[in-house]
Design an enzyme around this catalytic site. Structure first.
Site, short mmCIF file in Angstrom:
data_model
loop_
_atom_site.label_atom_id
_atom_site.label_comp_id
_atom_site.label_asym_id
_atom_site.label_seq_id
_atom_site.Cartn_x
_atom_site.Cartn_y
_atom_site.Cartn_z
N LYS A 104 48.32 44.92 60.28
CA LYS A 104 47.09 45.60 59.88
C LYS A 104 46.22 44.63 59.07
O LYS A 104 46.52 44.32 57.92
CB LYS A 104 47.39 46.84 59.03
CG LYS A 104 46.16 47.74 58.92
CD LYS A 104 46.20 48.70 57.77
CE LYS A 104 45.88 48.06 56.47
NZ LYS A 104 44.54 47.45 56.39
N GLU A 155 53.38 39.44 48.39
CA GLU A 155 52.67 38.23 47.93
C GLU A 155 51.37 38.71 47.29
O GLU A 155 50.46 39.13 47.98
CB GLU A 155 52.37 37.31 49.12
CG GLU A 155 53.60 36.79 49.83
CD GLU A 155 54.36 35.74 49.02
OE1 GLU A 155 53.88 35.36 47.94
OE2 GLU A 155 55.43 35.32 49.48
N CYS A 213 44.62 33.10 46.63
CA CYS A 213 45.57 33.58 45.63
C CYS A 213 45.98 32.43 44.71
O CYS A 213 46.12 32.61 43.50
CB CYS A 213 46.79 34.19 46.31
SG CYS A 213 47.53 33.12 47.54
N GLU A 223 42.15 38.15 37.27
CA GLU A 223 41.96 37.30 38.44
C GLU A 223 40.53 37.47 38.94
O GLU A 223 40.17 38.54 39.43
CB GLU A 223 42.95 37.72 39.55
CG GLU A 223 42.80 36.87 40.78
CD GLU A 223 43.67 37.31 41.96
OE1 GLU A 223 43.83 38.52 42.18
OE2 GLU A 223 44.16 36.42 42.66
P1 NAD Z 1 44.00 44.44 48.74
O1 NAD Z 1 45.27 44.62 48.02
O2 NAD Z 1 42.84 45.27 48.38
O3 NAD Z 1 44.21 44.65 50.31
C1 NAD Z 1 45.20 43.95 51.04
C2 NAD Z 1 45.58 44.76 52.26
O4 NAD Z 1 46.24 45.97 51.84
C3 NAD Z 1 44.42 45.22 53.12
O5 NAD Z 1 44.80 45.13 54.48
C4 NAD Z 1 44.24 46.66 52.70
O6 NAD Z 1 43.59 47.47 53.67
C5 NAD Z 1 45.67 47.09 52.50
N1 NAD Z 1 45.85 48.27 51.65
C6 NAD Z 1 44.96 48.83 50.77
N2 NAD Z 1 45.53 49.92 50.19
C7 NAD Z 1 46.79 50.03 50.69
C8 NAD Z 1 47.88 50.94 50.45
N3 NAD Z 1 47.78 51.93 49.58
N4 NAD Z 1 49.01 50.75 51.14
C9 NAD Z 1 49.15 49.72 52.01
N5 NAD Z 1 48.15 48.83 52.28
C10 NAD Z 1 46.99 48.99 51.62
O7 NAD Z 1 43.67 42.86 48.61
P2 NAD Z 1 42.35 42.10 49.07
O8 NAD Z 1 41.25 42.47 48.14
O9 NAD Z 1 42.18 42.27 50.54
O10 NAD Z 1 42.79 40.59 48.81
C11 NAD Z 1 42.63 39.92 47.62
C12 NAD Z 1 43.92 39.92 46.81
O11 NAD Z 1 45.00 39.40 47.59
C13 NAD Z 1 43.87 39.01 45.59
O12 NAD Z 1 44.47 39.65 44.51
C14 NAD Z 1 44.68 37.79 46.00
O13 NAD Z 1 45.20 37.03 44.94
C15 NAD Z 1 45.73 38.42 46.83
N6 NAD Z 1 46.33 37.43 47.72
C16 NAD Z 1 47.60 37.04 47.47
C17 NAD Z 1 48.19 36.08 48.27
C18 NAD Z 1 49.59 35.62 48.03
O14 NAD Z 1 50.18 35.06 48.93
N7 NAD Z 1 50.17 35.82 46.86
C19 NAD Z 1 47.47 35.50 49.33
C20 NAD Z 1 46.17 35.93 49.55
C21 NAD Z 1 45.62 36.92 48.73
#
Ligand code: NAD
Length: 472
Positions: A169, A242, A276, A372
């Site tokens: 997804k 992650e 990230c 962040e």
């Molecule tokens: P997000 O957590 O808002 O969304 C990530 C994904 O989760 C999306 O596909 C979203 O639709 C889905 N999602 C949202 N609510 C959900 C729920 N209740 N249950 C399951 N899935 C759900 O993150 P974002 O804003 O898309 O990305 C930015 C964040 O991601 C930053 O905090 C960044 O640091 C982190 N990130 C971490 C890594 C890592 O490897 N540690 C890598 C890239 C990004």
């Protein structure tokens, strides 16, 4: 007319019962309409993945390798066109988008080359104990919007080579390049083995709570990660989370500002700071503080900000409106807490652009330092004592990465050893690869992705314990 993109479910490209508009962050205009699943359609994808599991998990690893290689070749043959889509939806410069798409194929090739080990625990006169690795079943791969292609393909590669099937997804604002790849894979992977469904950021929980999903591989923010963990608890799913980071960089007193400043800038502003493991708070020794601040400001002011598709662009737009508004508010708040020495504003015209922003003389308690930011804004703080800066760097709920910079790498290594994070870099920041385990400490994650350690998290350990008969 806007382009249309469909989902991949059970070997077929399908329009969903909803649609989602995809916005070009460089123009703020809708440029594509994407199929979007209902709750039932996501459940159909899980059912298809579960139905495909017995046959896929029974294939030999060599058969699976061959499929992964074909998947990589399909991406490689279409790098430019997939990268064009990625730039349009995500905003990143063309060269970076091509790097991400090419990198995705490289990750698949890495997974295709791995062996799944059988570990011999004991082979004695009385018994032989082996540790085997079995696939888990259906894996849900949930992906954010900063590196949509690489993140999705990494999870798919690890899931498939270990014999699992997968439902991916993507994030609602960046589904298109992934669906373009789905169309290429449709005739390569057996029906149901890989499914790619989209939502409006509202149906992730269908996957994370579904009884047929045996593992969740999630990349995203810490707050969503917490929801994912609780939603999967009812069925005790395996999880790799992650999550967010607030990586520090510590520049020791023996660094040459002319040598390190460009690298520090690139570490903070790669992918427009939406990484990230971007360097998100920088601590510079007192003796070099003014010189490095001045150099960073000079580099920031010279950076070319523009649409990712425009030749020469170094920094594209912020990916989406929500993140853009959040960053603009953070910058306004910062005006009262520090001194902005570059950026702080947006170029004229449409698009979610923010000029790269350097903030100096800011307190450790400012939100820009504690939270962040995930965008092109870097706070630079001063320190004079190493023990003090180690304590300040560790004073964070995040623990993804940290870096130490010095002309003496042993000295830097000794400081790095005291930092509490899944990765520490010495004289660089953000260097990762498919063969290098990637883990988050503290609230930055649970488990490991990539490398052999990451691969094994897509498997169930199974012990085979043989008695050795005296007369056998
Ligand atoms: P997000 O957590 O808002 O969304 C990530 C994904 O989760 C999306 O596909 C979203 O639709 C889905 N999602 C949202 N609510 C959900 C729920 N209740 N249950 C399951 N899935 C759900 O993150 P974002 O804003 O898309 O990305 C930015 C964040 O991601 C930053 O905090 C960044 O640091 C982190 N990130 C971490 C890594 C890592 O490897 N540690 C890598 C890239 C990004």
């Amino acid at each position: 007319m806007e382009a249309r993109y469909d989902m991949l479910v059970n070997g077929k490209m399908m329009g969903g019962s909803r649609t989602v508009d995809v916005v070009d962050p460089a123009t703020e205009e809708v440029f594509a309409v994407c199929a979007c699943a209902s709750r039932e359609e996501i459940e159909d994808a899980v059912t298809a993945a579960a139905a495909a599991f017995p046959a896929w998990s029974a294939t030999s690893i060599d058969e699976r390798r061959a499929v992964l290689i074909k998947m990589a070749e399909a991406i490689e043959a279409n790098i430019e066109s997939i990268a064009r889509t990625l730039t349009r939806e995500q905003g990143k410069p063309t060269a970076d988008a091509q790097g991400e798409v090419g990198g995705a194929a490289y990750f698949l090739r890495y997974y295709a080359g791995l062996e799944i080990p059988v570990e011999l625990i004991e082979d004695s006169e009385t018994r032989r104990i082996e540790l085997h690795r079995r696939p888990l079943g259906v894996v849900a791969a949930i992906v954010p919007w900063n590196f949509p292609v690489l993140t999705a393909v990494n999870k798919v590669g690890a899931a498939l080579i270990t014999g699992n099937t997968v439902v991916v997804k993507p994030a609602a604002t960046t589904p298109l390049a992934t669906l373009q790849i789905a169309a290429l894979w449709r005739d390569i992977v057996p029906a149901g083995t890989v499914n790619i469904v989209t939502d409006k950021n509202d149906l992730g929980d269908v996957l994370t709570s579904h009884p047929m999903v045996r593992k969740v591989s999630f990349t995203g923010s810490t707050s969503t990660g917490m929801k994912v963990m609780s939603s999967g608890s009812g069925t005790l799913k395996r999880m790799t989370l992650e999550l967010g980071g607030n990586d520090s960089g510590i520049v020791l007193d023996d660094c040459d500002p002319d040598t390190v400043s460009q690298q520090l800038f690139d570490s903070a502003f790669m992918n427009n700071g939406q990484v990230c493991i971007a360097l998100k708070r920088l601590y510079v020794h007192d003796s070099k503080y003014d010189a490095i601040c001045a150099k960073l400001a000079e580099i920031a002011k010279a950076a070319i900000v523009g649409p990712g598709s425009q030749q020469g662009t170094q920094l594209g737009p912020v990916q989406n409106r929500v993140q853009f508004d959040k960053l603009k508010a953070l910058i306004e708040e910062t005006r009262a807490e520090g001194t902005i020495i570059a950026g702080g504003d947006s170029p004229d015209g449409q698009g979610y652009f923010i000029n790269p922003t350097i903030v100096r003389d800011i307190s450790d308690n400012a939100r820009l330092v504690t939270d962040e930011q995930f965008g092109p804004v870097l706070p630079v703080m001063r320190f004079s004592d190493v023990d003090d800066v180690v304590a300040r760097a560790n004073d964070s709920s995040f623990g993804l990465g940290n870096s130490v910079w010095s002309s003496d790498s042993e000295k830097a290594g000794a400081v790095a050893a005291r930092l509490d994070s899944g990765t520490v870099w010495i004289n660089k920041h953000g260097d990762i690869g498919p063969d290098t385990p990637f883990a988050g400490a503290k609230m930055s994650g649970v488990g490991i992705e990539m490398g052999m350690h990451g691969l094994l998290e897509f498997t169930q350990a199974k012990v085979m314990n043989f008695a050795k008969m005296a007369n056998a």
